[in-house]
Motif scaffolding. Structure first.
Motif, PDB file in Angstrom:
ATOM      1  N   GLN A   1      58.314  80.393  18.052  1.00 60.97           N
ATOM      2  CA  GLN A   1      59.445  80.260  18.961  1.00 60.97           C
ATOM      3  C   GLN A   1      59.018  80.466  20.410  1.00 60.97           C
ATOM      4  O   GLN A   1      59.491  79.771  21.313  1.00 60.97           O
ATOM      5  CB  GLN A   1      60.554  81.254  18.591  1.00 60.97           C
ATOM      6  CG  GLN A   1      61.813  81.106  19.420  1.00 60.97           C
ATOM      7  CD  GLN A   1      62.478  79.758  19.221  1.00 60.97           C
ATOM      8  OE1 GLN A   1      62.686  79.341  18.103  1.00 60.97           O
ATOM      9  NE2 GLN A   1      62.796  79.080  20.305  1.00 60.97           N
ATOM     10  N   ALA A   2      58.112  81.409  20.658  1.00 60.41           N
ATOM     11  CA  ALA A   2      57.648  81.666  22.019  1.00 60.41           C
ATOM     12  C   ALA A   2      56.912  80.448  22.577  1.00 60.41           C
ATOM     13  O   ALA A   2      57.118  80.068  23.737  1.00 60.41           O
ATOM     14  CB  ALA A   2      56.733  82.885  22.049  1.00 60.41           C
ATOM     15  N   ILE A   3      56.095  79.822  21.768  1.00 58.27           N
ATOM     16  CA  ILE A   3      55.370  78.633  22.223  1.00 58.27           C
ATOM     17  C   ILE A   3      56.337  77.469  22.418  1.00 58.27           C
ATOM     18  O   ILE A   3      56.234  76.705  23.375  1.00 58.27           O
ATOM     19  CB  ILE A   3      54.233  78.296  21.241  1.00 58.27           C
ATOM     20  CG1 ILE A   3      53.209  79.431  21.260  1.00 58.27           C
ATOM     21  CG2 ILE A   3      53.578  76.968  21.587  1.00 58.27           C
ATOM     22  CD1 ILE A   3      52.146  79.351  20.227  1.00 58.27           C
ATOM     23  N   THR A   4      57.317  77.341  21.538  1.00 59.10           N
ATOM     24  CA  THR A   4      58.325  76.291  21.677  1.00 59.10           C
ATOM     25  C   THR A   4      59.138  76.501  22.944  1.00 59.10           C
ATOM     26  O   THR A   4      59.470  75.536  23.639  1.00 59.10           O
ATOM     27  CB  THR A   4      59.247  76.269  20.444  1.00 59.10           C
ATOM     28  OG1 THR A   4      58.461  76.114  19.280  1.00 59.10           O
ATOM     29  CG2 THR A   4      60.241  75.135  20.523  1.00 59.10           C
ATOM     30  N   ASN A   5      59.458  77.745  23.276  1.00 51.45           N
ATOM     31  CA  ASN A   5      60.193  78.026  24.519  1.00 51.45           C
ATOM     32  C   ASN A   5      59.373  77.623  25.739  1.00 51.45           C
ATOM     33  O   ASN A   5      59.923  77.116  26.727  1.00 51.45           O
ATOM     34  CB  ASN A   5      60.556  79.505  24.597  1.00 51.45           C
ATOM     35  CG  ASN A   5      61.624  79.895  23.601  1.00 51.45           C
ATOM     36  OD1 ASN A   5      62.322  79.043  23.053  1.00 51.45           O
ATOM     37  ND2 ASN A   5      61.741  81.184  23.345  1.00 51.45           N
ATOM     38  N   ALA A   6      58.071  77.850  25.690  1.00 56.54           N
ATOM     39  CA  ALA A   6      57.199  77.443  26.796  1.00 56.54           C
ATOM     40  C   ALA A   6      57.188  75.922  26.946  1.00 56.54           C
ATOM     41  O   ALA A   6      57.282  75.396  28.058  1.00 56.54           O
ATOM     42  CB  ALA A   6      55.784  77.971  26.579  1.00 56.54           C
ATOM     43  N   ILE A   7      57.118  75.214  25.830  1.00 59.14           N
ATOM     44  CA  ILE A   7      57.131  73.747  25.872  1.00 59.14           C
ATOM     45  C   ILE A   7      58.484  73.254  26.384  1.00 59.14           C
ATOM     46  O   ILE A   7      58.551  72.317  27.182  1.00 59.14           O
ATOM     47  CB  ILE A   7      56.799  73.166  24.489  1.00 59.14           C
ATOM     48  CG1 ILE A   7      55.354  73.491  24.120  1.00 59.14           C
ATOM     49  CG2 ILE A   7      57.047  71.659  24.455  1.00 59.14           C
ATOM     50  CD1 ILE A   7      54.968  73.137  22.705  1.00 59.14           C
ATOM     51  N   ASP A   8      59.573  73.901  25.959  1.00 56.39           N
ATOM     52  CA  ASP A   8      60.913  73.523  26.431  1.00 56.39           C
ATOM     53  C   ASP A   8      61.039  73.712  27.936  1.00 56.39           C
ATOM     54  O   ASP A   8      61.644  72.887  28.627  1.00 56.39           O
ATOM     55  CB  ASP A   8      61.989  74.338  25.720  1.00 56.39           C
ATOM     56  CG  ASP A   8      62.189  73.910  24.281  1.00 56.39           C
ATOM     57  OD1 ASP A   8      61.760  72.792  23.925  1.00 56.39           O
ATOM     58  OD2 ASP A   8      62.780  74.689  23.513  1.00 56.39           O
ATOM     59  N   ALA A   9      60.475  74.794  28.465  1.00 64.90           N
ATOM     60  CA  ALA A   9      60.530  75.039  29.908  1.00 64.90           C
ATOM     61  C   ALA A   9      59.801  73.936  30.668  1.00 64.90           C
ATOM     62  O   ALA A   9      60.261  73.487  31.728  1.00 64.90           O
ATOM     63  CB  ALA A   9      59.918  76.403  30.230  1.00 64.90           C
ATOM     64  N   ILE A  10      58.691  73.459  30.113  1.00 64.75           N
ATOM     65  CA  ILE A  10      57.934  72.378  30.754  1.00 64.75           C
ATOM     66  C   ILE A  10      58.707  71.077  30.672  1.00 64.75           C
ATOM     67  O   ILE A  10      58.810  70.323  31.649  1.00 64.75           O
ATOM     68  CB  ILE A  10      56.540  72.250  30.102  1.00 64.75           C
ATOM     69  CG1 ILE A  10      55.735  73.528  30.338  1.00 64.75           C
ATOM     70  CG2 ILE A  10      55.801  71.036  30.631  1.00 64.75           C
ATOM     71  CD1 ILE A  10      54.495  73.644  29.486  1.00 64.75           C
ATOM     72  N   LYS A  11      59.286  70.784  29.510  1.00 63.97           N
ATOM     73  CA  LYS A  11      60.055  69.547  29.331  1.00 63.97           C
ATOM     74  C   LYS A  11      61.295  69.540  30.221  1.00 63.97           C
ATOM     75  O   LYS A  11      61.674  68.504  30.756  1.00 63.97           O
ATOM     76  CB  LYS A  11      60.477  69.387  27.863  1.00 63.97           C
ATOM     77  CG  LYS A  11      59.338  69.146  26.919  1.00 63.97           C
ATOM     78  CD  LYS A  11      58.914  67.724  26.975  1.00 63.97           C
ATOM     79  CE  LYS A  11      57.941  67.427  25.852  1.00 63.97           C
ATOM     80  NZ  LYS A  11      57.593  66.034  25.811  1.00 63.97           N
ATOM     81  N   ASP A  12      61.940  70.706  30.377  1.00 57.32           N
ATOM     82  CA  ASP A  12      63.121  70.789  31.238  1.00 57.32           C
ATOM     83  C   ASP A  12      62.783  70.517  32.700  1.00 57.32           C
ATOM     84  O   ASP A  12      63.647  70.097  33.470  1.00 57.32           O
ATOM     85  CB  ASP A  12      63.776  72.168  31.112  1.00 57.32           C
ATOM     86  CG  ASP A  12      64.429  72.378  29.755  1.00 57.32           C
ATOM     87  OD1 ASP A  12      64.649  71.374  29.046  1.00 57.32           O
ATOM     88  OD2 ASP A  12      64.710  73.548  29.400  1.00 57.32           O
ATOM     89  N   ALA A  13      61.541  70.753  33.080  1.00 55.75           N
ATOM     90  CA  ALA A  13      61.112  70.487  34.451  1.00 55.75           C
ATOM     91  C   ALA A  13      60.900  68.998  34.698  1.00 55.75           C
ATOM     92  O   ALA A  13      60.804  68.570  35.838  1.00 55.75           O
ATOM     93  CB  ALA A  13      59.833  71.258  34.754  1.00 55.75           C
ATOM     94  N   GLY A  14      60.813  68.206  33.626  1.00 63.19           N
ATOM     95  CA  GLY A  14      60.655  66.768  33.784  1.00 63.19           C
ATOM     96  C   GLY A  14      59.371  66.196  33.233  1.00 63.19           C
ATOM     97  O   GLY A  14      59.219  64.984  33.148  1.00 63.19           O
ATOM     98  N   PHE A  15      58.436  67.044  32.884  1.00 61.73           N
ATOM     99  CA  PHE A  15      57.161  66.553  32.361  1.00 61.73           C
ATOM    100  C   PHE A  15      57.346  66.040  30.937  1.00 61.73           C
ATOM    101  O   PHE A  15      57.972  66.690  30.111  1.00 61.73           O
ATOM    102  CB  PHE A  15      56.107  67.664  32.364  1.00 61.73           C
ATOM    103  CG  PHE A  15      55.631  68.024  33.741  1.00 61.73           C
ATOM    104  CD1 PHE A  15      54.672  67.264  34.373  1.00 61.73           C
ATOM    105  CD2 PHE A  15      56.166  69.119  34.413  1.00 61.73           C
ATOM    106  CE1 PHE A  15      54.232  67.585  35.643  1.00 61.73           C
ATOM    107  CE2 PHE A  15      55.745  69.447  35.679  1.00 61.73           C
ATOM    108  CZ  PHE A  15      54.780  68.687  36.301  1.00 61.73           C
ATOM    109  N   ASP A  16      56.806  64.850  30.658  1.00 67.51           N
ATOM    110  CA  ASP A  16      56.915  64.253  29.336  1.00 67.51           C
ATOM    111  C   ASP A  16      55.719  64.591  28.459  1.00 67.51           C
ATOM    112  O   ASP A  16      55.838  64.657  27.251  1.00 67.51           O
ATOM    113  CB  ASP A  16      57.030  62.729  29.432  1.00 67.51           C
ATOM    114  CG  ASP A  16      58.341  62.309  30.050  1.00 67.51           C
ATOM    115  OD1 ASP A  16      59.342  63.027  29.874  1.00 67.51           O
ATOM    116  OD2 ASP A  16      58.364  61.254  30.713  1.00 67.51           O
ATOM    117  N   ARG A  17      54.560  64.797  29.075  1.00 66.01           N
ATOM    118  CA  ARG A  17      53.349  65.037  28.306  1.00 66.01           C
ATOM    119  C   ARG A  17      52.917  66.482  28.471  1.00 66.01           C
ATOM    120  O   ARG A  17      52.711  66.966  29.577  1.00 66.01           O
ATOM    121  CB  ARG A  17      52.241  64.105  28.782  1.00 66.01           C
ATOM    122  CG  ARG A  17      52.589  62.642  28.518  1.00 66.01           C
ATOM    123  CD  ARG A  17      51.503  61.723  28.937  1.00 66.01           C
ATOM    124  NE  ARG A  17      50.321  62.009  28.133  1.00 66.01           N
ATOM    125  CZ  ARG A  17      49.131  61.546  28.403  1.00 66.01           C
ATOM    126  NH1 ARG A  17      48.954  60.770  29.438  1.00 66.01           N
ATOM    127  NH2 ARG A  17      48.098  61.838  27.633  1.00 66.01           N
TER     128      ARG A  17
END
Length: 148
Positions: free
Chosen positions: A119-135
């Motif tokens: 979940q912690a790693i998924t939250n980090a990925i979600d924070a990046i995706k929410d910023a607009g980064f696709d990759r």
């Protein structure tokens, strides 16, 4: 019209140039129902043990942005030529949005602790995706590095 020896008339039947598709539709509907019933059963999860990878790295990207997820639930952001700064996922998203506005092609990596929760790693990925980064790429350690 032609007449037979017994005096009966022979009728010539005209050939029909059409295909009766009703049986094909019936078969198609039966198959559709079978697939609709069996498809959810095929998606059941199974326990698997993923193998270690001996694949070589594709290379280190130039000036990556690294988001770290720690086992105790902390997150950190490391920008190129800067120190690792502890932040919340919302703060990481705000900082990365500014970077995304300037450079859509920036490389973002996630550095997850081996004992961090999924979940912690998924939250980090979600924070990046929410910023607009696709990759988003994950940082891992090759098998031979673990042995040393």
């Amino acid at each position: 019209m032609a007449v037979t020896a017994t005096g009966r008339r022979i009728r010539k039947r005209k050939l029909k140039a059409e295909i009766n598709v009703v049986p094909y539709i019936d078969v198609m509907l039966v198959l559709l129902i079978i697939f609709m019933v069996t498809a959810p059963l095929l998606n059941l999860g199974t326990d698997i043990k993923l193998p270690d990878s001996h694949a070589k790295s594709l290379g280190t990207p130039k000036d990556p942005i690294v988001v770290s997820a720690y086992a105790d639930g902390r997150y950190a952001l490391k920008l190129p030529d800067a120190d690792n700064v502890t932040m919340t996922p919302a703060e990481i998203t705000r900082n990365l949005q500014g970077i995304y506005k300037q450079n859509h092609d920036a490389t973002v990596l996630v550095n997850g602790d081996a004992t961090a929760s999924y979940q912690a790693i998924t939250n980090a990925i979600d924070a990046i995706k929410d910023a607009g980064f696709d990759r988003v790429s994950l940082i891992s350690r090759p098998v031979e590095a673990k042995a040393k």
